[in-house]
Design an enzyme around this catalytic site. Structure first.
Site, PDB file in Angstrom:
ATOM      1  CE1 TYR A  19      48.802  51.938   0.760  1.00 31.78           C
ATOM      2  CE2 TYR A  19      51.102  51.431   0.374  1.00 31.78           C
ATOM      3  CZ  TYR A  19      50.095  51.842   1.221  1.00 31.78           C
ATOM      4  OH  TYR A  19      50.410  52.165   2.509  1.00 31.78           O
ATOM      5  CG  HIS A  75      47.276  47.967   4.810  1.00 32.46           C
ATOM      6  ND1 HIS A  75      47.350  48.010   3.456  1.00 32.46           N
ATOM      7  CD2 HIS A  75      47.493  49.243   5.224  1.00 32.46           C
ATOM      8  CE1 HIS A  75      47.601  49.249   3.058  1.00 32.46           C
ATOM      9  NE2 HIS A  75      47.688  50.016   4.116  1.00 32.46           N
TER      10      HIS A  75
END
Ligand code: A2P
Length: 242
Positions: A19, A75
């Site tokens: 991100y 992730h």
């Protein structure tokens, strides 16, 4: 945004290498002056660190400017490279070293989770996955419940898929005197699902926190969950860097 979120009462911050928000969130937390012990910071590392999880988490911590995170997640399982068991063994060790207080996964299916548990005897504490009334994941949630894994919902508001304009949702919002987003977030909260709505707008930040007393009934929750049967496609997580 971080400063106004803290001011409003937010204490849980979700970040990830992908991100590219770790530096900004870390700076915002430091600038706010809030006590480290009073906040919960999650981060996630990418596929390249599955074979070197200590290095991966070290990078996360450097970018955040923290000496530990509250929750570190793999992730994505990246089954093509098939190294997620190695990543998990690394996280178990990093938790023992105190660099992550809790450890878990993101976007893992029950098959991926089973493999981790079989290989190490250790279940993730959290699995973060796409979950909202259009995609309520009953099989995944049952698996989590059976193994003591906390379910955490990413993109809880459906990321522009029409959920907030769904007549059932807007109808409930009207009846309960709240916004459609508050209906959806209350659907998470009353079911014990941890959720991480994202907003950069102060007004929406405030409403997204005010979801603990919305008054959804069991029948409302069931009706919202039944929207999953309407067949709206979930988002493609790869496209959004999840
Ligand atoms: P904004 O930042 O302008 O508030 P996701 O977490 O799925 O990525 O979705 C976040 C999106 O949902 C953001 O674009 C955010 O826009 C929007 N959003 C967040 N809270 C609300 C809300 N209460 N009502 C409507 N849209 C919202």
């Amino acid at each position: 945004v971080v400063a106004s979120a803290i001011e409003l009462g937010y204490r849980h911050f979700d970040t990830a290498e992908n991100y590219e928000n770790e530096r900004g969130v870390g700076d915002g937390l430091r600038d706010s002056g809030i006590d480290r012990a009073d906040i919960w910071v999650t981060t996630k590392f990418n596929r390249r660190w599955h074979a070197a999880p200590a290095e991966g988490l070290k990078g996360n911590l450097q970018r955040l400017g923290l000496d530990y995170v509250d929750l570190a997640l793999i992730h994505w399982p990246n089954p093509d490279q098939d190294r997620y068991v190695q990543a998990w063994e690394g996280l178990i060790e990093l938790r023992a070293q105190g660099l992550a207080r809790a450890i878990g996964t993101s976007n893992f299916t029950p098959a991926h989770l089973t493999r981790l548990i079989d290989a190490t005897g250790v279940a993730p504490e959290v699995n973060q996955l796409e979950l909202h009334p259009y995609f309520d994941r009953p099989a995944e949630r049952a698996f989590h419940a059976a193994h003591g894994i906390v379910t955490e919902a990413w993109s809880p508001l459906g990321r522009g898929n029409g959920l907030l304009d769904e007549p059932l949702v807007t109808g409930l919002a009207g009846r309960l005197g709240v916004t459609p987003a508050q209906v959806i977030l209350a659907w998470d909260v009353v079911q014990g699902i941890v959720t991480i709505p994202k907003s950069s707008d102060p007004g929406r930040l405030a409403q997204n926190l005010d979801v603990f007393d919305v008054g959804l009934t069991d029948a409302d929750v069931a009706a919202l969950s039944a929207l999953t049967a309407s067949g709206i496609e979930p988002v493609d997580p790869e496209r959004f860097g999840h």
